[in-house]
Write an enzyme that holds these catalytic residues in place. Structure first.
Site, short mmCIF file in Angstrom:
data_model
loop_
_atom_site.label_atom_id
_atom_site.label_comp_id
_atom_site.label_asym_id
_atom_site.label_seq_id
_atom_site.Cartn_x
_atom_site.Cartn_y
_atom_site.Cartn_z
N LYS A 60 -9.47 48.94 -80.40
CA LYS A 60 -8.72 48.25 -79.34
C LYS A 60 -7.73 49.20 -78.68
CE LYS A 60 -8.59 44.24 -82.38
NZ LYS A 60 -7.66 43.51 -83.25
N ARG B 93 -9.40 62.12 -91.51
CA ARG B 93 -10.41 62.88 -90.74
C ARG B 93 -10.35 62.39 -89.29
NH1 ARG B 93 -16.67 64.45 -91.72
NH2 ARG B 93 -15.61 65.90 -93.11
N ARG C 181 -20.26 63.01 -97.29
CA ARG C 181 -19.77 63.76 -98.45
C ARG C 181 -18.26 63.65 -98.64
NH1 ARG C 181 -24.43 65.57 -96.84
NH2 ARG C 181 -23.45 65.13 -94.86
N THR C 182 -17.51 63.94 -97.58
CA THR C 182 -16.05 64.01 -97.74
C THR C 182 -15.48 62.63 -98.05
OG1 THR C 182 -16.13 65.75 -96.08
CG2 THR C 182 -13.96 64.95 -96.68
N HIS D 110 -11.01 72.44 -92.31
CA HIS D 110 -11.53 71.47 -93.27
C HIS D 110 -11.19 72.06 -94.64
CE1 HIS D 110 -13.89 68.50 -95.20
NE2 HIS D 110 -15.04 68.64 -94.58
N1 CP Z 1 -19.28 68.74 -95.37
C1 CP Z 1 -18.86 67.61 -94.75
O1 CP Z 1 -17.72 67.53 -94.26
O2 CP Z 1 -19.77 66.59 -94.75
P1 CP Z 1 -19.46 65.13 -94.20
O3 CP Z 1 -19.27 65.23 -92.71
O4 CP Z 1 -20.65 64.28 -94.58
O5 CP Z 1 -18.18 64.67 -94.85
#
Ligand code: CP
Length: 311
Positions: free
Chosen positions: A88, A110, A60-61, A138
């Protein structure tokens, strides 16, 4: 900590003001027709390149940041740990410095390290957006969650939202709780004592704004929304949950009947169907806003990218 001032990083909800959050929520609303493809792409990111640096898996993100850049007329590329020189042994910060040197305008990060996005932001001159860092925050999920709830319920002052499940390991719970508290919502954190503790009431400075409950059945009758959390097996939550988790904390059809008629259901995804949420609940067209969260995720990430790139 930079979040929305100076260089327009977006690293955490912690430290934001209500005015800053409402600015992003209003910008999210204006972006919805573009996010849905009902209006043409904007040109805000015309000529700009955004780098998605994803050192943890994501659907999603990652995809919604990519879509958001396209909807803003920019260009985007994604770097994963697998297939990059991270495999590496190159560090996250060295990776980020090298990508910045290619002239990108904004970096989305991320990573599994709590504080990792802030660490990158400290080393870079360009704006950095936190797309989830370890157990810390998040923030764009927090933004899209409150955008979805505002759309479903109207103003969130005085509303009550239950957040259920693996709160201890959840960066989503931290960001969404803080965002809801900024908007005057009462939050009830629900889950087993191993995953929800009274210390989490300190996520709000307002006394009693956050309640803690270990009994889901009694926690549903007066809420306007329920946000179910994923059991995060990759963050070792598996060892902290009992085999009767679904019986005690799963959102089943029987439990749905305890909710007020207007109450809606959210889940950040990915879902463990049959564990924290049953199919019939996740797919309930009347109550579930789970796919709407995904659509508003594009609109809210457009808002954050516009703020980062343009100010
Ligand atoms: N909600 C969320 O962060 O989903 P993903 O891990 O798929 O990005």
């Amino acid at each position: 900590m930079r979040y929305l001032s100076g260089v327009h990083d977006f690293l955490q909800i912690e430290g934001m003001t209500r005015v800053e959050l409402e600015y992003l929520l209003d910008a999210t609303n204006m972006n919805i027709p573009h996010a849905e493809g009902r209006q043409p792409a904007k040109s805000t990111l015309d000529g700009k390149v955004v780098a998605n640096v994803f050192f943890e898996d994501s659907t999603r993100t990652r995809c919604s940041f990519e879509t958001a850049v396209h909807r803003l007329g920019g260009e985007v590329f994604t770097v994963s740990a697998a297939g990059s020189s991270a495999s590496k042994g190159e560090s996250l910060v060295d990776t980020a410095l090298n990508i910045e040197a290619m002239g990108v305008a904004v970096m989305v990060v991320r990573c599994a390290i709590s504080g990792g996005a802030a660490m990158v932001a400290k080393s870079l001159k360009i704006p950095v957006i936190n797309a989830g860092d370890g157990r810390h925050e998040h923030p764009t999920q927090g933004l899209l969650d409150v955008a979805t709830l505002r759309e479903a319920l109207g103003p969130l002052d005085g509303r009550r939202v239950a957040i259920v499940g693996d709160v201890a390991n959840s960066r989503v719970a931290r960001s969404t709780t803080k965002a809801l508290c900024l908007l005057g919502t009462r939050v009830r954190l629900v889950g087993p004592p191993t995953l929800v503790s009274r210390t989490m009431q300190s996520l709000s400075a307002v006394p009693d704004q956050i309640e803690v409950s270990h009994d889901l059945d009694s926690a549903l009758a007066d809420v306007d929304a329920v946000i179910m959390l994923r059991i995060q097996l990759e963050r070792a939550a598996g060892s902290a949950i009992s085999s009767d988790y679904r019986v005690l904390y799963g959102l089943t059809q029987a439990r749905i009947r305890r909710l007020p008629a207007h109450a809606v259901i959210l889940h950040p995804g990915p879902m463990n169907r049959g564990v924290e949420i049953d199919d019939s609940v996740a797919d309930d067209p009347g109550r579930s806003r789970i796919l709407r969260q995904v659509t508003l995720g594009v609109a809210s990430r457009m808002a954050v990218l516009e703020r980062a790139a343009v100010g």
